[in-house]
Design a protein around this motif. Structure first.
Motif, mmCIF file in Angstrom:
data_model
loop_
_atom_site.group_PDB
_atom_site.id
_atom_site.type_symbol
_atom_site.label_atom_id
_atom_site.label_comp_id
_atom_site.label_asym_id
_atom_site.label_seq_id
_atom_site.Cartn_x
_atom_site.Cartn_y
_atom_site.Cartn_z
ATOM 1 N N LEU A 117 55.007 -25.563 48.206
ATOM 2 C CA LEU A 117 53.938 -25.904 47.277
ATOM 3 C C LEU A 117 54.362 -26.977 46.280
ATOM 4 O O LEU A 117 53.582 -27.871 45.948
ATOM 5 C CB LEU A 117 53.466 -24.649 46.548
ATOM 6 C CG LEU A 117 52.739 -23.620 47.424
ATOM 7 C CD1 LEU A 117 52.447 -22.353 46.635
ATOM 8 C CD2 LEU A 117 51.458 -24.204 47.999
ATOM 9 N N CYS A 118 55.604 -26.907 45.789
ATOM 10 C CA CYS A 118 56.090 -27.947 44.877
ATOM 11 C C CYS A 118 56.192 -29.287 45.601
ATOM 12 O O CYS A 118 55.862 -30.344 45.041
ATOM 13 C CB CYS A 118 57.445 -27.564 44.286
ATOM 14 S SG CYS A 118 57.397 -26.164 43.135
ATOM 15 N N ALA A 119 56.665 -29.256 46.854
ATOM 16 C CA ALA A 119 56.843 -30.484 47.633
ATOM 17 C C ALA A 119 55.518 -31.194 47.890
ATOM 18 O O ALA A 119 55.480 -32.426 48.019
ATOM 19 C CB ALA A 119 57.536 -30.170 48.954
ATOM 20 N N LYS A 120 54.427 -30.450 47.946
ATOM 21 C CA LYS A 120 53.114 -31.071 48.135
ATOM 22 C C LYS A 120 52.783 -32.043 47.013
ATOM 23 O O LYS A 120 51.996 -32.966 47.204
ATOM 24 C CB LYS A 120 52.025 -29.984 48.204
ATOM 25 C CG LYS A 120 51.930 -29.257 49.524
ATOM 26 C CD LYS A 120 50.751 -28.296 49.505
ATOM 27 C CE LYS A 120 50.583 -27.594 50.837
ATOM 28 N NZ LYS A 120 49.423 -26.660 50.803
ATOM 29 N N GLU A 121 53.397 -31.817 45.846
ATOM 30 C CA GLU A 121 53.167 -32.689 44.696
ATOM 31 C C GLU A 121 54.451 -33.405 44.294
ATOM 32 O O GLU A 121 54.678 -33.711 43.126
ATOM 33 C CB GLU A 121 52.601 -31.866 43.535
ATOM 34 C CG GLU A 121 51.286 -31.180 43.892
ATOM 35 C CD GLU A 121 50.657 -30.457 42.721
ATOM 36 O OE1 GLU A 121 50.467 -31.074 41.668
ATOM 37 O OE2 GLU A 121 50.348 -29.268 42.878
ATOM 38 N N CYS A 220 57.236 -25.914 38.758
ATOM 39 C CA CYS A 220 57.917 -26.972 39.507
ATOM 40 C C CYS A 220 58.394 -28.083 38.543
ATOM 41 O O CYS A 220 57.977 -28.125 37.381
ATOM 42 C CB CYS A 220 56.979 -27.618 40.525
ATOM 43 S SG CYS A 220 56.095 -26.482 41.618
ATOM 44 N N SER A 221 59.221 -28.973 39.062
ATOM 45 C CA SER A 221 59.608 -30.175 38.305
ATOM 46 C C SER A 221 59.706 -31.357 39.261
ATOM 47 O O SER A 221 59.857 -31.183 40.479
ATOM 48 C CB SER A 221 60.957 -29.967 37.595
ATOM 49 O OG SER A 221 62.000 -29.817 38.556
ATOM 50 N N ARG A 222 59.617 -32.567 38.701
ATOM 51 C CA ARG A 222 59.746 -33.779 39.502
ATOM 52 C C ARG A 222 60.080 -34.940 38.584
ATOM 53 O O ARG A 222 59.912 -34.873 37.359
ATOM 54 C CB ARG A 222 58.434 -34.076 40.245
ATOM 55 C CG ARG A 222 57.259 -34.356 39.326
ATOM 56 C CD ARG A 222 55.949 -34.422 40.094
ATOM 57 N NE ARG A 222 54.807 -34.375 39.191
ATOM 58 C CZ ARG A 222 53.581 -34.018 39.537
ATOM 59 N NH1 ARG A 222 53.332 -33.673 40.778
ATOM 60 N NH2 ARG A 222 52.599 -33.987 38.652
#
Length: 225
Positions: A117-121, A220-222
């Motif tokens: 789910l985090c990777a989707k964003e 999440c973080s990015r």
């Protein structure tokens, strides 16, 4: 779901030593972490990374005496503010602000599902090691988390708590209690097993079922482009 964002900005640059092209004070490697080594000095951390061809950058935490190494490159390394830490890179590196955000809700709290789910964003499951990141995460939980009884919660990628809560760790292998959480801030939701983890609105890492009846958002973080 309404998306809330918070940016944590950069620390000051300082001159780099010969083998390292960039050195930044009051900054730590956030991810990816390839190794964590116990050391006594910054010089020892530098030397360990220098001798390891897979180490592209490292940070030394003078309070915990930990050396965090990464095999990530310029485009993949994420840093975070951490007073008393210093990060050094074998390449030219310009810090990018860390963005904390909530991904869509899920009933499945497995690490694999959180990563998906985090990777989707374009993000990764959140690792909390500084007060700034902790406060940002708590803001999201309090405003957008889902309820279990009287508290609101969001998923975290903490694991390894089955035998003893003090052994709970982040995906990079570092213990939760090595950072901004004390043993008293790690607990288990009553009548729940220690399968998965939440951050609660009262600043606790709580253990629970990996599969819930209701959906909970994912912290999440990015890096900000």
């Amino acid at each position: 779901m309404k998306l809330l964002l918070l940016q944590l900005f950069t620390a000051a640059l300082v001159p780099a030593a010969a083998v390292y092209q960039t050195v930044i004070k009051d900054t730590a490697i956030h991810s990816p972490i390839s190794k964590r080594i116990d050391v006594m000095t910054e010089c020892e951390c530098r030397a360990k990374c220098d001798m390891d061809s897979s180490c592209k950058a490292a940070s030394y935490d003078a309070i915990a005496d930990h050396c965090f190494m990464t095999d990530g490159g310029r485009d993949s390394v994420i840093t975070q503010p951490l007073v008393g830490s210093i990060a050094f890179f074998k390449f030219q590196f310009e810090e990018t602000p860390l963005e904390v955000f909530l991904a869509e809700g899920t009933k499945n709290g497995s690490v694999a599902r959180l990563r998906e789910l985090c990777a989707k964003e374009n993000g990764i499951p959140l690792i909390i090691k500084t007060e700034q990141v902790k406060e940002a995460a708590l803001k999201f939980v309090r405003e957008e988390g889902n309820y279990i009884v009287f508290n609101t919660f969001a998923w975290l990628p903490v694991r390894g708590c089955e035998e003893e809560l003090s052994l709970c760790h982040w995906p990079d292998g570092t213990r939760v209690t090595d950072g901004v959480f004390t043993e008293q801030e790690i607990g288990t939701i009553p009548l729940n097993p220690r399968e998965a983890s939440f951050l609660s609105d009262d600043s606790k890492v709580m253990q629970s079922y990996e599969q819930r009846d209701a959906a909970y958002p994912v912290l999440c973080s990015r890096k900000i482009d």
